[in-house]
Design a protein around this motif. Structure first.
Motif, PDB file in Angstrom:
ATOM      1  N   VAL A   1      -6.037   7.528   1.516  1.00 12.58           N
ATOM      2  CA  VAL A   1      -4.257   7.772   1.861  1.00 12.58           C
ATOM      3  C   VAL A   1      -3.748   6.905   2.284  1.00 12.58           C
TER       4      VAL A   1
ATOM      5  N   ALA B   1      -3.930   3.580   0.931  1.00 12.32           N
ATOM      6  CA  ALA B   1      -3.118   3.621  -0.133  1.00 12.32           C
ATOM      7  C   ALA B   1      -1.505   3.662  -0.259  1.00 12.32           C
ATOM      8  N   LEU B   2      -0.943   4.597   0.683  1.00 10.48           N
ATOM      9  CA  LEU B   2       0.320   5.100   0.942  1.00 10.48           C
ATOM     10  C   LEU B   2       1.186   3.682   1.407  1.00 10.48           C
ATOM     11  N   ARG B   3       0.569   3.003   2.504  1.00  8.77           N
ATOM     12  CA  ARG B   3       1.269   2.094   3.368  1.00  8.77           C
ATOM     13  C   ARG B   3       2.284   1.474   2.886  1.00  8.77           C
ATOM     14  N   TYR B   4       3.286   0.498   3.242  1.00  7.31           N
ATOM     15  CA  TYR B   4       4.234  -0.605   2.891  1.00  7.31           C
ATOM     16  C   TYR B   4       4.612  -1.576   3.221  1.00  7.31           C
TER      17      TYR B   4
ATOM     18  N   PRO C   1      -0.588   0.380  -4.915  1.00  2.51           N
ATOM     19  CA  PRO C   1      -1.983   1.961  -4.164  1.00  2.51           C
ATOM     20  C   PRO C   1      -3.524   2.092  -4.790  1.00  2.51           C
TER      21      PRO C   1
ATOM     22  N   TYR D   1      -5.133  -1.028  -2.707  1.00  2.34           N
ATOM     23  CA  TYR D   1      -5.462  -0.407  -1.341  1.00  2.34           C
ATOM     24  C   TYR D   1      -5.817   0.826  -2.091  1.00  2.34           C
ATOM     25  N   ALA D   2      -6.150   1.613  -2.630  1.00  2.00           N
ATOM     26  CA  ALA D   2      -6.813   3.502  -2.330  1.00  2.00           C
ATOM     27  C   ALA D   2      -8.440   2.837  -3.142  1.00  2.00           C
TER      28      ALA D   2
ATOM     29  N   TRP E   1       5.582   3.905   5.684  1.00  3.82           N
ATOM     30  CA  TRP E   1       4.954   4.821   4.478  1.00  3.82           C
ATOM     31  C   TRP E   1       5.496   4.215   3.054  1.00  3.82           C
ATOM     32  N   LEU E   2       4.991   3.957   2.061  1.00  2.32           N
ATOM     33  CA  LEU E   2       5.759   3.870   0.959  1.00  2.32           C
ATOM     34  C   LEU E   2       6.055   4.659   0.289  1.00  2.32           C
ATOM     35  N   ILE E   3       6.079   6.434   0.416  1.00  3.32           N
ATOM     36  CA  ILE E   3       7.058   7.239   0.130  1.00  3.32           C
ATOM     37  C   ILE E   3       8.175   7.424   0.960  1.00  3.32           C
TER      38      ILE E   3
END
Length: 355
Positions: free
Chosen positions: A44, A47-50, A97, A100-101, A350-352
């Motif tokens: 997680v 995958a969710l890094r930006y 994502p 990367y995951a 965070w990508l979010i």
């Protein structure tokens, strides 16, 4: 930066909760779930890094090239399996994502499988966090996946599953062509049981070198050797592998009774010593730095078997763990606050919520 410290805190706590000798033959209640949760957290976070990681822009540009073309282009534009992964991810609309995951999953699973072969598995995971999982996993995505597959291949040696070992090594090379350098590390272990199969894998290794790595040698040489590019901190990173390697070699008589996996780790330890020599003799520290990433996993072996190698009794285990955790904390602190390239990792984004 907090996310990195919480991520390190998880295996550190587990190392204090679960006793030593909790290897594959001595499962502790809840430990399987703890490993699964650790892997999930890593996937997680990865995958969710930006815009977090040293090669972020390189992979963005690579993805943009691949998503505009067909699968055949993807297979030749970069390493075949990584190119295929990017193409599939773009085709189903999940973007980077998913890439990367998958790469974080492969690296994280490799770390866990190898760690479970050691006397103190959670200590092996603890030392993997600051550099292997955070720096390499988020910075060198293709190579991180290849390292994970190499580690899975190493863990399969314990079960004498030679076919799986060979398959995983081929997959590692197809994720990052430089992984072919790890094939000799396995040959001694495999040859103990199946000399013919060891020969077959060697032939496959030569074929992969000629078909996958050799066509990229020119760009590799231009990028690393001819440019005489100095990798910042290369000597420090190579030393991070050389010191635990020297420790393992010094106490090799107390290191792992299982013959096949023991031979592999001793080969990795010696490879770290050769990396030190190569760093002194070669014109490109970057080339040595990147190839030595495959050998840096010796840190896990040193931490996972530390107590058994120094001969500490059961009563000394908690203190030894606390000292080793402090070492891992120090490594992560130095990297996050003092490394020249830490600005690519800090702060974690965070990508979010990003536009």
């Amino acid at each position: 930066m907090l996310v990195y410290w919480l991520f390190l805190a998880f295996p550190s706590l587990m190392a204090l909760v679960y006793p030593a000798n909790a290897g594959p033959r001595m499962r502790r209640p809840g430990q399987d779930y703890a490993f699964a949760l650790f892997l999930l957290l890593y996937v997680v976070i990865g995958a969710l890094r930006y815009q977090t990681g040293g090669d972020w822009l390189i992979y963005e540009n690579m993805y943009d090239e691949i998503r505009l073309d067909d699968l055949s282009f993807a297979l030749t534009f970069t390493d075949p399996l990584f190119g295929a992964l990017m193409w599939v991810s773009s085709a189903i609309g999940l973007g980077l994502p998913l890439v990367y995951a998958v790469c974080c999953y492969l690296l994280g699973l490799g770390v866990i499988r190898v760690a479970r072969q050691f006397d103190d598995p959670w200590m092996a995971v603890v030392i993997a966090v600051p550099y292997l999982l955070i720096v390499v996993g988020f910075g060198y995505v293709r190579q991180a996946a290849a390292i994970g597959l190499v580690l899975m291949a190493a863990s399969s040696l314990v079960r004498a599953n030679t076919l799986r070992t060979g398959t995983l090594l081929v997959m590692a090379t197809l994720f990052h062509s430089s992984a072919v350098i790890t094939l000799p590390l396995f040959m001694f272990s495999i040859a103990r049981r199946r000399k013919v199969l060891a020969g077959v894998i060697s032939v496959i290794g030569v074929a992969l070198f000629l078909l996958v790595l050799a066509p990229r040698l020119e760009s590799f040489q231009a990028g690393y050797v001819d440019a005489d590019f100095e990798s910042t901190g290369a000597a420090t990173r190579v030393a991070m592998g050389a010191l635990p390697a020297a420790f393992v070699l010094a106490f090799y008589k107390r290191f792992r009774p299982e013959a096949d996996i023991r031979v592999f780790w001793l080969m990795v330890a010696m490879a770290n010593m050769l990396a030190v020599a190569a760093l002194v003799l070669t014109a490109s520290s970057t080339a040595v730095d990147r190839l030595a990433l495959y050998f840096s996993v010796i840190q896990m072996a040193a931490f996972g078997e530390f107590r058994r190698m120094i001969g500490g009794g059961p009563g000394s285990a908690p203190l030894i763990r606390m000292v080793l955790i402090a070492v891992a904390v120090a490594i992560q602190f130095v990297w996050l606050t003092m490394a020249d390239n830490s600005s690519f990792w800090v702060p974690y984004r965070w990508l979010i919520g990003q536009e």
